[in-house]
Design a protein around this motif. Structure first.
Motif, PDB file in Angstrom:
ATOM      1  N   LEU A  43       0.903  -1.362   0.037  1.00  0.00           N
ATOM      2  CA  LEU A  43       0.242  -0.160  -0.071  1.00  0.00           C
ATOM      3  C   LEU A  43       0.781   1.290   0.031  1.00  0.00           C
ATOM      4  O   LEU A  43       0.620   2.010  -0.585  1.00  0.00           O
ATOM      5  N   ARG A  48      -1.270   3.896  -1.728  1.00  0.00           N
ATOM      6  CA  ARG A  48      -2.721   3.654  -1.466  1.00  0.00           C
ATOM      7  C   ARG A  48      -2.917   3.523   0.025  1.00  0.00           C
ATOM      8  O   ARG A  48      -4.014   3.179   0.356  1.00  0.00           O
ATOM      9  N   LYS A  51      -6.471   4.853   0.956  1.00  0.00           N
ATOM     10  CA  LYS A  51      -7.412   4.142   0.345  1.00  0.00           C
ATOM     11  C   LYS A  51      -7.807   2.878   1.125  1.00  0.00           C
ATOM     12  O   LYS A  51      -8.573   2.218   1.465  1.00  0.00           O
ATOM     13  N   SER A  58      -3.021   0.178  -9.592  1.00  0.00           N
ATOM     14  CA  SER A  58      -2.244   0.312  -8.859  1.00  0.00           C
ATOM     15  C   SER A  58      -0.977  -0.641  -8.886  1.00  0.00           C
ATOM     16  O   SER A  58       0.151  -0.638  -8.783  1.00  0.00           O
TER      17      SER A  58
END
Length: 185
Positions: A43, A48, A51, A58
């Protein structure tokens, strides 16, 4: 317990990520902590974190160096039993025998132990030990978008044939295009 390979993994990151904690967790056979760390690192690499989940875009933009480092750590410290390239190899083997994509995903999930008949497969069902089926870990592509620090049903269970399959497919595609599998043979 798996014997550990003597060759050290180079911790390379295109975006400055420190992979020492992941390496130490895997070297200590702390599979669940390593699985969670892998998700958190991915992540962070993909930017991200807010999110809290990865999507196909991604993953397709994920730096090869970082994917290679994460994969190599898993492969090295599991004696070739776990890692994205191991998952990709199992999936490619299934694709040689089954042409329908939905059946490929179902068969793959069965082979790696990501399936429970007539029940949703939850994060708590993952086997975090050396006895897990080949390619069982890491579970990043499986439980995409889930906050695994909590125990609620909604936060544990993934959409196994929906987003999880799409993200896993993107990871497998990224690995295939980077020739990561060739680097471990």
């Amino acid at each position: 317990m798996f014997p550990t390979k003597t060759n050290e993994v180079k911790l390379v990151s295109a975006v400055g990520i420190d992979y020492n904690r992941l390496r130490n967790l895997l070297a200590s056979r702390k599979w669940q902590e390593a699985d969670r760390e892998t998700t958190e690192l991915m992540l962070r690499v993909a930017k991200r974190e807010e999110k809290g989940w990865l999507d196909r875009t991604s993953i397709l933009g994920f730096p090869y160096d970082d994917l290679h480092t994460i994969n190599q750590l898993w492969v090295n410290y599991s004696n070739n039993r776990f890692g994205f390239s191991v998952q990709q190899r199992v999936c490619e083997n299934v694709k040689q025998h089954i042409k329908d994509d939905s059946q490929v995903w179902e068969r793959f999930r069965n082979l790696v132990g990501w399936f429970k008949k007539d029940k949703k497969f939850c994060y708590g069902d993952i086997i975090f030990s050396e006895t897990a089926p080949e390619a069982h870990l890491p579970s990043v592509g499986l439980f995409v978008g889930l906050e695994m620090k909590y125990e609620s049903f909604e936060q544990q269970c993934g959409l196994m044939t929906g987003l999880g399959g799409v993200v896993f497919d993107a990871i497998a595609s990224r690995i295939e295009n980077s020739n990561i599998c060739d680097r471990f043979n």
